[in-house]
Scaffold this active site. Structure first.
Site, PDB file in Angstrom:
ATOM      1  N   LYS A 158       0.833  -1.208   0.000  1.00 52.87           N
ATOM      2  CA  LYS A 158       0.000   0.000   0.000  1.00 52.87           C
ATOM      3  C   LYS A 158       0.863   1.253   0.000  1.00 52.87           C
ATOM      4  O   LYS A 158       1.906   1.294   0.661  1.00 52.87           O
ATOM      5  CB  LYS A 158      -0.897   0.031   1.251  1.00 52.87           C
ATOM      6  CG  LYS A 158      -1.915  -1.097   1.326  1.00 52.87           C
ATOM      7  CD  LYS A 158      -2.811  -0.928   2.546  1.00 52.87           C
ATOM      8  CE  LYS A 158      -3.900  -2.002   2.575  1.00 52.87           C
ATOM      9  NZ  LYS A 158      -4.801  -1.847   3.741  1.00 52.87           N
ATOM     10  N   GLY A 164      -8.230   4.761   1.172  1.00 53.59           N
ATOM     11  CA  GLY A 164      -9.498   4.565   0.473  1.00 53.59           C
ATOM     12  C   GLY A 164      -9.364   3.632  -0.716  1.00 53.59           C
ATOM     13  O   GLY A 164     -10.135   3.725  -1.670  1.00 53.59           O
ATOM     14  N   GLY A 165      -8.375   2.736  -0.663  1.00 58.55           N
ATOM     15  CA  GLY A 165      -8.232   1.747  -1.740  1.00 58.55           C
ATOM     16  C   GLY A 165      -7.357   2.230  -2.882  1.00 58.55           C
ATOM     17  O   GLY A 165      -7.086   1.475  -3.810  1.00 58.55           O
ATOM     18  N   GLU A 200       1.298  -5.181   4.176  1.00 61.86           N
ATOM     19  CA  GLU A 200       0.428  -5.799   5.181  1.00 61.86           C
ATOM     20  C   GLU A 200       0.055  -7.201   4.728  1.00 61.86           C
ATOM     21  O   GLU A 200       0.037  -7.480   3.533  1.00 61.86           O
ATOM     22  CB  GLU A 200      -0.893  -5.019   5.314  1.00 61.86           C
ATOM     23  CG  GLU A 200      -0.788  -3.701   6.045  1.00 61.86           C
ATOM     24  CD  GLU A 200      -2.124  -2.965   6.119  1.00 61.86           C
ATOM     25  OE1 GLU A 200      -2.180  -1.933   6.778  1.00 61.86           O
ATOM     26  OE2 GLU A 200      -3.111  -3.421   5.496  1.00 61.86           O
ATOM     27  N   LYS A 237     -18.086   2.594  -2.221  1.00 61.77           N
ATOM     28  CA  LYS A 237     -19.080   1.921  -1.403  1.00 61.77           C
ATOM     29  C   LYS A 237     -20.437   2.023  -2.076  1.00 61.77           C
ATOM     30  O   LYS A 237     -20.752   3.035  -2.712  1.00 61.77           O
ATOM     31  CB  LYS A 237     -19.128   2.559  -0.007  1.00 61.77           C
ATOM     32  CG  LYS A 237     -17.844   2.322   0.770  1.00 61.77           C
ATOM     33  CD  LYS A 237     -17.778   3.158   2.025  1.00 61.77           C
ATOM     34  CE  LYS A 237     -16.408   2.957   2.671  1.00 61.77           C
ATOM     35  NZ  LYS A 237     -16.167   3.959   3.729  1.00 61.77           N
ATOM     36  N   GLU A 288      -6.968   2.407   8.649  1.00 64.47           N
ATOM     37  CA  GLU A 288      -6.606   3.813   8.457  1.00 64.47           C
ATOM     38  C   GLU A 288      -7.684   4.683   9.081  1.00 64.47           C
ATOM     39  O   GLU A 288      -8.735   4.190   9.507  1.00 64.47           O
ATOM     40  CB  GLU A 288      -6.433   4.136   6.973  1.00 64.47           C
ATOM     41  CG  GLU A 288      -7.656   3.884   6.128  1.00 64.47           C
ATOM     42  CD  GLU A 288      -7.374   4.100   4.629  1.00 64.47           C
ATOM     43  OE1 GLU A 288      -7.735   5.165   4.129  1.00 64.47           O
ATOM     44  OE2 GLU A 288      -6.805   3.198   3.982  1.00 64.47           O
ATOM     45  N   ARG A 292     -12.563  13.256   7.759  1.00 64.57           N
ATOM     46  CA  ARG A 292     -13.602  14.076   7.126  1.00 64.57           C
ATOM     47  C   ARG A 292     -14.986  13.566   7.522  1.00 64.57           C
ATOM     48  O   ARG A 292     -15.118  12.494   8.109  1.00 64.57           O
ATOM     49  CB  ARG A 292     -13.469  13.949   5.612  1.00 64.57           C
ATOM     50  CG  ARG A 292     -13.611  12.489   5.166  1.00 64.57           C
ATOM     51  CD  ARG A 292     -13.702  12.293   3.678  1.00 64.57           C
ATOM     52  NE  ARG A 292     -14.063  10.912   3.351  1.00 64.57           N
ATOM     53  CZ  ARG A 292     -13.213   9.903   3.257  1.00 64.57           C
ATOM     54  NH1 ARG A 292     -11.923  10.100   3.459  1.00 64.57           N
ATOM     55  NH2 ARG A 292     -13.636   8.682   2.978  1.00 64.57           N
ATOM     56  N   VAL A 295     -19.571  10.071   3.355  1.00 66.89           N
ATOM     57  CA  VAL A 295     -20.826   9.921   2.611  1.00 66.89           C
ATOM     58  C   VAL A 295     -21.867   9.209   3.477  1.00 66.89           C
ATOM     59  O   VAL A 295     -23.037   9.597   3.516  1.00 66.89           O
ATOM     60  CB  VAL A 295     -20.596   9.118   1.305  1.00 66.89           C
ATOM     61  CG1 VAL A 295     -21.906   8.925   0.555  1.00 66.89           C
ATOM     62  CG2 VAL A 295     -19.549   9.776   0.421  1.00 66.89           C
ATOM     63  N   ARG A 338     -26.604   3.886  -1.992  1.00 65.74           N
ATOM     64  CA  ARG A 338     -26.162   5.012  -2.821  1.00 65.74           C
ATOM     65  C   ARG A 338     -26.771   4.878  -4.213  1.00 65.74           C
ATOM     66  O   ARG A 338     -26.606   3.849  -4.871  1.00 65.74           O
ATOM     67  CB  ARG A 338     -24.643   5.029  -2.948  1.00 65.74           C
ATOM     68  CG  ARG A 338     -23.929   5.241  -1.624  1.00 65.74           C
ATOM     69  CD  ARG A 338     -22.474   5.560  -1.874  1.00 65.74           C
ATOM     70  NE  ARG A 338     -21.726   5.555  -0.636  1.00 65.74           N
ATOM     71  CZ  ARG A 338     -20.452   5.917  -0.550  1.00 65.74           C
ATOM     72  NH1 ARG A 338     -19.788   6.289  -1.637  1.00 65.74           N
ATOM     73  NH2 ARG A 338     -19.823   5.895   0.618  1.00 65.74           N
TER      74      ARG A 338
HETATM   75  C1  MV4 Z   1      -7.125  -4.357   3.109  1.00 68.66           C
HETATM   76  C2  MV4 Z   1      -7.942  -5.463   2.795  1.00 68.66           C
HETATM   77  C3  MV4 Z   1      -7.464  -6.726   3.131  1.00 68.66           C
HETATM   78  N1  MV4 Z   1      -6.253  -6.857   3.748  1.00 68.66           N
HETATM   79  N2  MV4 Z   1      -5.949  -4.548   3.721  1.00 68.66           N
HETATM   80  C4  MV4 Z   1      -9.746  -1.015   0.913  1.00 68.66           C
HETATM   81  C5  MV4 Z   1     -10.022   0.379   1.338  1.00 68.66           C
HETATM   82  C6  MV4 Z   1      -8.917   0.741   2.243  1.00 68.66           C
HETATM   83  N3  MV4 Z   1      -9.314   1.627   3.272  1.00 68.66           N
HETATM   84  C7  MV4 Z   1      -8.457  -0.548   2.797  1.00 68.66           C
HETATM   85  N4  MV4 Z   1      -8.996  -1.573   1.975  1.00 68.66           N
HETATM   86  C8  MV4 Z   1      -8.705  -2.869   2.209  1.00 68.66           C
HETATM   87  N5  MV4 Z   1      -7.503  -3.113   2.840  1.00 68.66           N
HETATM   88  C9  MV4 Z   1      -5.531  -5.764   4.026  1.00 68.66           C
HETATM   89  N6  MV4 Z   1      -4.345  -5.930   4.640  1.00 68.66           N
HETATM   90  C10 MV4 Z   1      -9.175  -5.233   2.197  1.00 68.66           C
HETATM   91  C11 MV4 Z   1      -9.553  -3.933   1.895  1.00 68.66           C
HETATM   92  C12 MV4 Z   1     -10.840  -3.756   1.309  1.00 68.66           C
HETATM   93  C13 MV4 Z   1     -11.162  -4.270   0.038  1.00 68.66           C
HETATM   94  C14 MV4 Z   1     -10.247  -4.940  -0.760  1.00 68.66           C
HETATM   95  C15 MV4 Z   1     -10.602  -5.437  -2.007  1.00 68.66           C
HETATM   96  C16 MV4 Z   1     -11.910  -5.247  -2.483  1.00 68.66           C
HETATM   97  C17 MV4 Z   1     -12.836  -4.578  -1.723  1.00 68.66           C
HETATM   98  C18 MV4 Z   1     -12.479  -4.074  -0.452  1.00 68.66           C
HETATM   99  C19 MV4 Z   1     -13.430  -3.407   0.316  1.00 68.66           C
HETATM  100  C20 MV4 Z   1     -13.082  -2.933   1.547  1.00 68.66           C
HETATM  101  C21 MV4 Z   1     -11.795  -3.104   2.037  1.00 68.66           C
END
Ligand code: MV4
Length: 445
Positions: A158, A164-165, A200, A237, A288, A292, A295, A338
């Site tokens: 990351k 936020g992805g 991670e 989302k 994280e 802010r 939504v 949404r």
């Molecule tokens: C991850 C995860 C799985 N393992 N981290 C996506 C948004 C961001 N805030 C963090 N996210 C993710 N982090 C680790 N170590 C899964 C997500 C995740 C996600 C990943 C793939 C497809 C859809 C997702 C939806 C929410 C969170």
């Protein structure tokens, strides 16, 4: 006392913020790009100022133009909404130095939480569980490979400046690590100007659970319960609910406490969200923090009865929190769908003119939108048309109410995600709580 607030945003959130301002007796200034001249937020504002052409970079992200609008209208506060300048620490700092109240946390808190590695470190200090991973930026690919082998594959690389992805790369095996790592680094550099990445353990099947917190400028912090936001597509989302369903009470209490501890650890001083990954064995890990208004804040407003935007203004205005934890009572269950101007199967944007629209109402239904018949949905911005929020005594009642509300909703002229939501409200994986972050990849609604 805040007299006049400039709302540096557009669409449903600008309208949402202006509603709270009106109730508080705060005058509002709307800002708009040339294609937004007929937008609802412009009509609703007490005053409105054009800040540039359609492209966000030249208008809603144009700091000099927004500062000029603050100057000429004599606004004493600026609310950034979500997106655009909401998590821009430099903008918040300029406002602080300018004597304009930034309706959000201190620039310091935004900066700290904007560095996802620093954020991990800060909350780890107060024993909040973080996803197993690296403790600092990894610059060398061989070091990254070594750490990944220790953590165990799959891993996720990351960007420190992401969130936020954005700027994430999943790596399934040691053989594909070096390539993915170097790509992640160079993508981070070009997207954010900072090459730093961290690693991670990647959890394939997890739920995205977040906690709404609220801290004042005197060190008090409370939580407003949790939300599940697992139903996403490409990190957008689609459905959110509060509370997060099917979490054992003992674990939920630990999660809520961890969120408050994390906020206290960084002296957090406005409303914010702590994101966790909740994994099938019942463990949860900090991901994280978002600094802010989000939504999905209305689902939390529904179960707490607290106007979160009003609290943002009060906190930024230097007032003490008017709630202690014992004053916050979580009641019932809320779901948000949404409604985007998108094809309901392929999710391709569908801009155009709203020929007609008719919104649901009645008991336990809230609609936050900025569209009206004749409104032209531009292609320059995100495709959110509005949000349908329902509240019921329990999750099943909320689902029934959402089905009813979706049936009442009529939007003609553009394609919308309404049909997707109707299918989801009938999908037994959803209704029975088998919700995971990979839902949209695995299942067909
Ligand atoms: C991850 C995860 C799985 N393992 N981290 C996506 C948004 C961001 N805030 C963090 N996210 C993710 N982090 C680790 N170590 C899964 C997500 C995740 C996600 C990943 C793939 C497809 C859809 C997702 C939806 C929410 C969170």
């Amino acid at each position: 006392m805040i007299h006049k607030a400039l709302i540096a945003n557009r669409g449903e959130i600008a309208v949402r913020i202006m509603r709270s301002c009106r109730e508080m007796g705060i005058k509002t200034v709307g800002v708009y790009s040339t294609i937004d001249k007929d937008a609802m937020h412009v009509r609703m504002a007490d005053q409105a100022v054009c800040i540039g052409p359609a492209a966000s970079a030249d208008s809603y992200l144009n700091v000099p133009a927004i500062l000029s609008a603050i100057e000429i209208t004599d606004a004493d506060a600026v609310h950034p909404g979500y997106g655009f300048l909401a998590e821009n620490a430099a903008f918040a700092e300029i406002c602080e130095n300018y004597g304009v109240k930034f309706i959000g946390p201190s620039s310091e808190a935004i900066r700290l939480m904007g560095d996802k590695i620093e954020a991990r470190r800060a909350v780890q200090k107060v024993k909040v569980p973080v996803v197993p991973g690296s403790d600092s930026a990894i610059t060398e690919e061989e070091e990254g490979l070594k750490i990944s082998k220790e953590i165990g594959f799959p891993v996720i690389v990351k960007a420190a400046a992401g969130g936020g992805g954005r700027g994430m790369k999943i790596v399934h095996s040691p053989a594909s690590f070096i390539n993915a790592f170097l790509t992640a680094q160079s993508e981070a550099l070009s997207a954010f100007g900072i090459a730093d990445v961290y690693i991670e353990k990647y959890f394939e099947q997890a739920r995205h659970v977040e906690v709404q917190i609220m801290g004042d400028r005197f060190g008090s912090v409370v939580h407003l319960g949790d939300r599940d936001c697992s139903i996403q597509r490409r990190h957008q989302k689609l459905i959110e609910e509060a509370p997060a369903p099917f979490i054992p009470a003992r674990i939920r209490n630990r999660l809520l406490k961890a969120a408050v501890d994390a906020a206290v650890a960084v002296n957090y001083n406005n409303v914010g969200t702590i994101e966790f990954l909740y994994v099938p064995d019942g463990e949860f890990y900090f991901l994280e923090m978002n600094t802010r208004i989000q939504v999905e804040h209305p689902v939390t407003e529904a179960i707490t009865g607290i106007d979160i935007v009003r609290e943002q203004f009060r906190i930024a205005d230097g007032k003490k929190l008017r709630y202690e934890q014992k004053d916050i009572h979580l009641r019932g269950h809320s779901i948000e769908c949404r409604i985007n101007a998108e094809d309901p199967e392929k999710f391709i944007p569908s801009p155009g003119t709203i020929r007609s629209c008719l919104f649901p109402g009645g008991f336990g239904v809230r609609v936050d939108t900025a569209i009206y018949p004749g409104y032209v949905v531009p292609s320059a911005y995100d495709s959110l048309l509005g949000k349908l929020i329902v509240h019921g005594d329990d999750r099943n009642e909320a689902i029934s109410r959402m089905r009813r509300a979706l049936d009442e909703l009529r939007i003609d002229g553009v394609q919308t995600t309404t049909e997707f939501h109707k299918k989801m409200m009938a999908n037994t994986d959803f209704t029975e709580g088998r919700l995971w972050t990979n839902f949209m990849g695995k299942a067909r609604a």
